[in-house]
Design a protein around this motif. Structure first.
Motif, mmCIF file in Angstrom:
data_model
loop_
_atom_site.group_PDB
_atom_site.id
_atom_site.type_symbol
_atom_site.label_atom_id
_atom_site.label_comp_id
_atom_site.label_asym_id
_atom_site.label_seq_id
_atom_site.Cartn_x
_atom_site.Cartn_y
_atom_site.Cartn_z
ATOM 1 N N ASP A 154 9.380 -9.875 6.660
ATOM 2 C CA ASP A 154 10.121 -11.080 6.297
ATOM 3 C C ASP A 154 11.599 -10.710 6.286
ATOM 4 O O ASP A 154 12.063 -9.965 5.427
ATOM 5 N N LYS A 155 12.336 -11.225 7.249
ATOM 6 C CA LYS A 155 13.758 -10.893 7.382
ATOM 7 C C LYS A 155 14.654 -12.064 6.983
ATOM 8 O O LYS A 155 15.854 -12.022 7.201
ATOM 9 N N ARG A 156 14.089 -13.098 6.372
ATOM 10 C CA ARG A 156 14.850 -14.306 6.057
ATOM 11 C C ARG A 156 15.874 -14.109 4.941
ATOM 12 O O ARG A 156 16.907 -14.728 4.950
ATOM 13 N N THR A 157 15.607 -13.308 3.948
ATOM 14 C CA THR A 157 16.427 -13.282 2.737
ATOM 15 C C THR A 157 17.559 -12.278 2.751
ATOM 16 O O THR A 157 18.367 -12.262 1.847
ATOM 17 N N GLY A 158 17.630 -11.447 3.725
ATOM 18 C CA GLY A 158 18.619 -10.377 3.713
ATOM 19 C C GLY A 158 18.038 -9.108 3.117
ATOM 20 O O GLY A 158 18.453 -8.012 3.436
ATOM 21 N N GLN A 159 17.077 -9.271 2.216
ATOM 22 C CA GLN A 159 16.324 -8.125 1.707
ATOM 23 C C GLN A 159 15.034 -8.081 2.506
ATOM 24 O O GLN A 159 14.157 -8.914 2.325
ATOM 25 N N GLU A 160 14.955 -7.127 3.375
ATOM 26 C CA GLU A 160 13.800 -7.049 4.255
ATOM 27 C C GLU A 160 12.542 -6.685 3.470
ATOM 28 O O GLU A 160 12.524 -5.721 2.724
ATOM 29 N N LYS A 161 11.502 -7.499 3.616
ATOM 30 C CA LYS A 161 10.221 -7.237 2.963
ATOM 31 C C LYS A 161 9.208 -6.902 4.039
ATOM 32 O O LYS A 161 9.097 -7.596 5.047
ATOM 33 N N LYS A 162 8.456 -5.837 3.803
ATOM 34 C CA LYS A 162 7.424 -5.423 4.749
ATOM 35 C C LYS A 162 6.110 -5.267 4.004
ATOM 36 O O LYS A 162 6.080 -4.773 2.886
ATOM 37 N N GLU A 163 5.048 -5.699 4.661
ATOM 38 C CA GLU A 163 3.712 -5.506 4.123
ATOM 39 C C GLU A 163 2.779 -5.123 5.251
ATOM 40 O O GLU A 163 2.899 -5.617 6.370
ATOM 41 N N ARG A 164 1.858 -4.254 4.934
ATOM 42 C CA ARG A 164 0.870 -3.783 5.909
ATOM 43 C C ARG A 164 -0.511 -4.163 5.400
ATOM 44 O O ARG A 164 -0.839 -3.906 4.248
ATOM 45 N N PHE A 165 -1.286 -4.774 6.262
ATOM 46 C CA PHE A 165 -2.653 -5.155 5.925
ATOM 47 C C PHE A 165 -3.605 -4.339 6.798
ATOM 48 O O PHE A 165 -3.676 -4.550 8.008
ATOM 49 N N GLU A 166 -4.288 -3.428 6.166
ATOM 50 C CA GLU A 166 -5.252 -2.565 6.859
ATOM 51 C C GLU A 166 -6.343 -2.219 5.859
ATOM 52 O O GLU A 166 -6.072 -1.659 4.807
ATOM 53 N N PHE A 167 -7.572 -2.572 6.199
ATOM 54 C CA PHE A 167 -8.697 -2.335 5.305
ATOM 55 C C PHE A 167 -9.839 -1.705 6.101
ATOM 56 O O PHE A 167 -10.674 -2.406 6.671
ATOM 57 N N LYS A 168 -9.848 -0.393 6.135
ATOM 58 C CA LYS A 168 -10.846 0.332 6.929
ATOM 59 C C LYS A 168 -12.267 0.101 6.422
ATOM 60 O O LYS A 168 -13.215 0.282 7.165
ATOM 61 N N GLY A 169 -12.399 -0.324 5.175
ATOM 62 C CA GLY A 169 -13.715 -0.632 4.616
ATOM 63 C C GLY A 169 -14.163 -2.050 4.910
ATOM 64 O O GLY A 169 -15.269 -2.445 4.560
ATOM 65 N N GLY A 170 -13.305 -2.840 5.562
ATOM 66 C CA GLY A 170 -13.664 -4.197 5.962
ATOM 67 C C GLY A 170 -14.067 -5.081 4.799
ATOM 68 O O GLY A 170 -13.399 -5.126 3.768
ATOM 69 N N ILE A 171 -15.191 -5.788 4.962
ATOM 70 C CA ILE A 171 -15.600 -6.753 3.948
ATOM 71 C C ILE A 171 -16.069 -6.091 2.652
ATOM 72 O O ILE A 171 -16.090 -6.749 1.613
#
Length: 166
Positions: A21-38
């Motif tokens: 998210d680069k909208r606010t000037g403070q860059e926010k990053k998130e990573r979604f990775e779930f090797k265990g799945g459901i």
């Protein structure tokens, strides 16, 4: 958007989604990775609950025309939390895959209870009783999904009921 990315990453354990998210000037990053799945999805939904056994129960079955994945775990609450998906689409109104899961769960619990003399052979637990305190994810992937209605919130493929029941 963030919740949907998380959901998709849970449903596809080989997928990694990076959100910036680069909208606010403070860059926010998130990573979604779930090797265990459901399995991790169930853990996530049960984060503020007390599970009745340490690890979610997990089943998967793949054949040339479809794939079925189910993970569930009971907790000490009275609430039933069941999310059903077809080809990564949340089928909020359920459908044949959800019916198959509910039928199979109720049958297995009743068979076990009767065999082990927990209930009489003439008694049966209701489906609601069997699902009290459950957190479950049912995810099916199929070649030709048939959804009911415009919103795709209910799966209509009858073969998926039997695939999940197995």
């Amino acid at each position: 958007m963030k919740n949907r990315f998380r959901e998709i990453a849970f449903l596809n354990k080989v997928l990694v989604i990076n959100l910036e998210d680069k909208r606010t000037g403070q860059e926010k990053k998130e990573r979604f990775e779930f090797k265990g799945g459901i399995i991790e999805f169930v853990d996530y939904l049960n984060a503020n609950k007390t599970p009745l056994f340490p690890e979610p129960i997990y089943f998967t079955k793949t054949n040339p025309t479809n794939e079925v994945e189910v993970a569930f775990q009971y907790n000490d609450s009275y609430n039933e939390i069941v999310h059903a998906y077809a080809n990564n689409i949340n089928t909020a109104e359920g459908g044949t895959h959800l019916v198959g899961f509910k039928n199979a769960l109720t049958k297995v619990i009743n068979d076990y209870a009767q065999k082990n003399k927990i209930i009489k052979d003439t008694e049966k637990l209701s489906g609601d009783d069997c699902r009290e305190g459950i957190t479950a994810i049912i995810s099916v992937k199929l070649m030709n999904p048939q959804f009911e209605g415009q919103t795709k919130t209910k799966l209509g493929n009858s073969e998926m009921r039997y695939a999940v029941e197995k």
